[in-house]
Design an enzyme around this catalytic site. Structure first.
Site, PDB file in Angstrom:
ATOM      1  N   VAL A   1     -11.296   2.750  -2.889  1.00 43.15           N
ATOM      2  CA  VAL A   1     -11.070   2.146  -4.205  1.00 43.15           C
ATOM      3  C   VAL A   1     -12.092   1.033  -4.380  1.00 43.15           C
ATOM      4  O   VAL A   1     -12.141   0.088  -3.569  1.00 43.15           O
ATOM      5  CB  VAL A   1      -9.628   1.598  -4.333  1.00 43.15           C
TER       6      VAL A   1
ATOM      7  N   ASP B   1       0.859  -1.187   0.000  1.00 43.63           N
ATOM      8  CA  ASP B   1       0.000   0.000   0.000  1.00 43.63           C
ATOM      9  C   ASP B   1       0.896   1.239   0.000  1.00 43.63           C
ATOM     10  O   ASP B   1       1.867   1.297   0.756  1.00 43.63           O
ATOM     11  CB  ASP B   1      -0.905  -0.036   1.250  1.00 43.63           C
TER      12      ASP B   1
ATOM     13  N   HIS C   1     -10.493  -5.644  -2.312  1.00 42.01           N
ATOM     14  CA  HIS C   1      -9.142  -5.704  -1.739  1.00 42.01           C
ATOM     15  C   HIS C   1      -9.217  -5.931  -0.247  1.00 42.01           C
ATOM     16  O   HIS C   1     -10.165  -5.527   0.420  1.00 42.01           O
ATOM     17  CB  HIS C   1      -8.352  -4.430  -2.048  1.00 42.01           C
TER      18      HIS C   1
HETATM   19  P1  AMP Z   1      -9.748   1.472   0.959  1.00 39.63           P
HETATM   20  O1  AMP Z   1      -9.883   2.722   1.772  1.00 39.63           O
HETATM   21  O2  AMP Z   1     -10.073   0.229   1.746  1.00 39.63           O
HETATM   22  O3  AMP Z   1     -10.524   1.549  -0.338  1.00 39.63           O
HETATM   23  O4  AMP Z   1      -8.227   1.337   0.642  1.00 39.63           O
HETATM   24  C1  AMP Z   1      -7.638   1.720  -0.559  1.00 39.63           C
HETATM   25  C2  AMP Z   1      -6.150   1.666  -0.332  1.00 39.63           C
HETATM   26  O5  AMP Z   1      -5.507   1.743  -1.585  1.00 39.63           O
HETATM   27  C3  AMP Z   1      -5.597   2.823   0.524  1.00 39.63           C
HETATM   28  O6  AMP Z   1      -4.977   2.301   1.673  1.00 39.63           O
HETATM   29  C4  AMP Z   1      -4.587   3.503  -0.403  1.00 39.63           C
HETATM   30  O7  AMP Z   1      -3.448   3.964   0.258  1.00 39.63           O
HETATM   31  C5  AMP Z   1      -4.282   2.390  -1.391  1.00 39.63           C
HETATM   32  N1  AMP Z   1      -3.817   2.834  -2.690  1.00 39.63           N
HETATM   33  C6  AMP Z   1      -4.384   3.771  -3.491  1.00 39.63           C
HETATM   34  N2  AMP Z   1      -3.675   3.919  -4.628  1.00 39.63           N
HETATM   35  C7  AMP Z   1      -2.636   3.039  -4.538  1.00 39.63           C
HETATM   36  C8  AMP Z   1      -1.534   2.728  -5.400  1.00 39.63           C
HETATM   37  N3  AMP Z   1      -1.356   3.322  -6.569  1.00 39.63           N
HETATM   38  N4  AMP Z   1      -0.647   1.788  -4.974  1.00 39.63           N
HETATM   39  C9  AMP Z   1      -0.807   1.183  -3.781  1.00 39.63           C
HETATM   40  N5  AMP Z   1      -1.825   1.437  -2.941  1.00 39.63           N
HETATM   41  C10 AMP Z   1      -2.724   2.358  -3.308  1.00 39.63           C
END
Ligand code: AMP
Length: 138
Positions: free
Chosen positions: A95, A30, A99
């Site tokens: 996102v 992450d 995940h």
């Molecule tokens: P959520 O809030 O559960 O949807 O988590 C989405 C996660 O995706 C967050 O912890 C972000 O930091 C992570 N994230 C967003 N863009 C990226 C990226 N390009 N590479 C790695 N992690 C990402």
């Protein structure tokens, strides 16, 4: 429909520190880690979130989550692991692609899991070190 950031990672349109990949799943660091070594395990098929993920996929998916979680725990000598799945904005999902968060925990680390706070890798080399450590335990 516009691709999510995770579909772009799957398609190698944007970079990621990938630690695990097979035909159906991908795991990578992450970029805003709650703790250094925080991993996301995603399905390659773009479901909106866990709640809409097909049952047939979940057994294999959680085997991968478990395997990666043990690799994180062993390689980083963590005392524990949080496994977190956020579903919908009210539950902090940002996102919209299935995940699971794997977050290493240490006794008395006082980690705040609420949104907005995260640690930072001091440089790309440090991120690479975490990636390689986790890969070596898989
Ligand atoms: P959520 O809030 O559960 O949807 O988590 C989405 C996660 O995706 C967050 O912890 C972000 O930091 C992570 N994230 C967003 N863009 C990226 C990226 N390009 N590479 C790695 N992690 C990402």
């Amino acid at each position: 429909m516009e691709k999510t950031i995770f579909e772009k990672i799957i398609d190698r349109e944007i970079p990621a520190s990938i630690v695990y990949e097979d035909d159906n799943f991908l795991a990578f660091l992450d970029i805003k880690p709650k703790k250094l070594g925080h991993i996301l395990v995603i399905t390659k098929k773009p479901y909106r979130n866990f709640l809409s993920t097909e049952d047939e996929v979940l057994g294999e998916y959680f085997s991968v989550v478990k395997k990666v979680a043990n690799a994180v725990k062993n390689s980083l000598k963590a005392d524990g692991i949080n496994i977190v799945i956020n579903n919908e904005p009210a539950a902090n999902q940002e996102v919209f692609h299935t995940h699971t968060h794997i977050i290493p925990r240490f006794v008395n680390d006082n980690l705040d899991l609420s949104p907005g706070t995260h640690e930072e890798y001091s440089n790309p080399e440090q991120m690479e070190e975490y990636k390689e450590k986790i890969i070596s335990a898989l």
